[in-house]
Design a protein around this motif. Structure first.
Motif, mmCIF file in Angstrom:
data_model
loop_
_atom_site.group_PDB
_atom_site.id
_atom_site.type_symbol
_atom_site.label_atom_id
_atom_site.label_comp_id
_atom_site.label_asym_id
_atom_site.label_seq_id
_atom_site.Cartn_x
_atom_site.Cartn_y
_atom_site.Cartn_z
ATOM 1 N N ILE A 92 15.242 -22.452 17.253
ATOM 2 C CA ILE A 92 15.639 -23.761 17.796
ATOM 3 C C ILE A 92 16.752 -23.547 18.799
ATOM 4 O O ILE A 92 17.667 -22.755 18.566
ATOM 5 N N SER A 93 16.679 -24.259 19.913
ATOM 6 C CA SER A 93 17.720 -24.185 20.932
ATOM 7 C C SER A 93 18.126 -25.600 21.333
ATOM 8 O O SER A 93 17.274 -26.411 21.690
ATOM 9 N N VAL A 94 19.426 -25.873 21.254
ATOM 10 C CA VAL A 94 19.947 -27.187 21.625
ATOM 11 C C VAL A 94 20.783 -27.004 22.885
ATOM 12 O O VAL A 94 21.859 -26.412 22.841
ATOM 13 N N ASP A 95 20.269 -27.489 24.000
ATOM 14 C CA ASP A 95 20.957 -27.341 25.289
ATOM 15 C C ASP A 95 21.701 -28.636 25.611
ATOM 16 O O ASP A 95 21.109 -29.613 26.071
ATOM 17 N N LEU A 96 23.002 -28.625 25.370
ATOM 18 C CA LEU A 96 23.844 -29.790 25.649
ATOM 19 C C LEU A 96 24.388 -29.639 27.057
ATOM 20 O O LEU A 96 25.560 -29.307 27.265
ATOM 21 N N TRP A 97 23.515 -29.877 28.031
ATOM 22 C CA TRP A 97 23.829 -29.612 29.432
ATOM 23 C C TRP A 97 24.059 -30.904 30.194
ATOM 24 O O TRP A 97 23.594 -31.976 29.799
ATOM 25 N N LYS A 113 10.464 -28.105 14.078
ATOM 26 C CA LYS A 113 10.273 -29.330 14.877
ATOM 27 C C LYS A 113 10.955 -30.524 14.222
ATOM 28 O O LYS A 113 11.511 -31.382 14.907
ATOM 29 N N ALA A 114 10.922 -30.579 12.898
ATOM 30 C CA ALA A 114 11.559 -31.688 12.198
ATOM 31 C C ALA A 114 13.076 -31.665 12.434
ATOM 32 O O ALA A 114 13.694 -32.717 12.645
ATOM 33 N N VAL A 115 13.664 -30.469 12.411
ATOM 34 C CA VAL A 115 15.097 -30.342 12.676
ATOM 35 C C VAL A 115 15.408 -30.770 14.114
ATOM 36 O O VAL A 115 16.368 -31.501 14.375
ATOM 37 N N ALA A 116 14.559 -30.311 15.056
ATOM 38 C CA ALA A 116 14.762 -30.656 16.466
ATOM 39 C C ALA A 116 14.661 -32.165 16.678
ATOM 40 O O ALA A 116 15.452 -32.757 17.419
#
Length: 237
Positions: A92-97, A113-116
């Protein structure tokens, strides 16, 4: 020979990714901490199910690396525009851009996917037009504002009316604001404030209090000066 087209449908086990656009939102350090904690928990659960060691959750701000979300207090404004929180298992990758903000996970990983999706709902609940909007964030903003100034000057010289010039300039500002806001909604954008939300609220409260004290002091000073002047006028008469 006929031309055939079809849409490729990923099969079970396909390593492709699903991406969910984020924002426009404004996040504080306590929000980033919650996202980090969520990924740590997901990594631990995955490791327990596989009887392995939990994968490390990494935090990067452009080329810099943070050991914990709180370290982002020391990040530069440019680094805060490219914060990424990621883990390899689940992937999982969270891009807070500031542009193209999203959260991605493997299409074949239902838990990932559920976490995302959960992270997307959390970030989108923090929606903020002011958080997504970046004033003078690119060349297009500068061009639009310069055009507005030129239009205002032309209106003044042609019509000789400052009101027409002001209306032209404000119109250009409105177009710039609308363009950037629409861009933020379509591409996804997240602004990170390097403080906890409680700290910001406290600072805002103290600032308002100091402002009211300053205004009251100024009003009292003006009243005293005015009264003294009035008495001096009577004394001269």
């Amino acid at each position: 020979m006929a031309l055939h087209r079809e849409i490729e449908i990923p099969q079970q086990g396909d390593p492709g990714f699903v991406r969910y656009r984020l924002g426009p939102s404004r996040l504080y350090l306590n929000d980033v901490e919650l996202i980090h904690t969520t990924l740590v928990k997901a990594a631990k659960e995955r490791a327990d199910s596989l009887n392995t060691v939990a994968a490390e959750v990494r935090i990067t701000a452009r080329d810099a690396t943070a050991d914990a979300p709180g370290d982002l207090r020391d990040a530069t404004p440019g680094e805060l525009q490219r914060v990424r929180i990621s883990v390899e298992a689940p992937l999982i990758s969270v891009d807070l851009w500031s542009e193209n903000a999203d959260v991605s996970a493997q299409a074949s990983d239902a838990e990932g996917k559920a976490v995302a999706e959960g992270i997307k709902k959390f970030v989108d609940a923090k929606r903020s037009l002011r958080g997504g909007y970046q004033w003078l964030d690119g060349t297009h903003d500068v061009v639009l504002l310069i055009s507005g100034i030129a239009l205002a000057a032309s209106s003044f010289f042609v019509f000789g009316d400052w009101r027409a010039a002001l209306a032209s300039f404000l119109g250009a500002c409105f177009v710039t604001f609308g363009f950037n806001s629409t861009f933020a909604y379509r591409t996804g954008t997240v602004r990170i404030v390097p403080r906890n939300e409680s700290e910001v609220r406290k600072l805002s409260s103290e600032t308002r209090k100091q402002l009211w004290i300053a205004l009251a002091g100024a009003a009292a000073g003006a009243l005293i000066v005015g009264t003294a002047g009035l008495w001096a006028g009577f004394a001269v008469k």
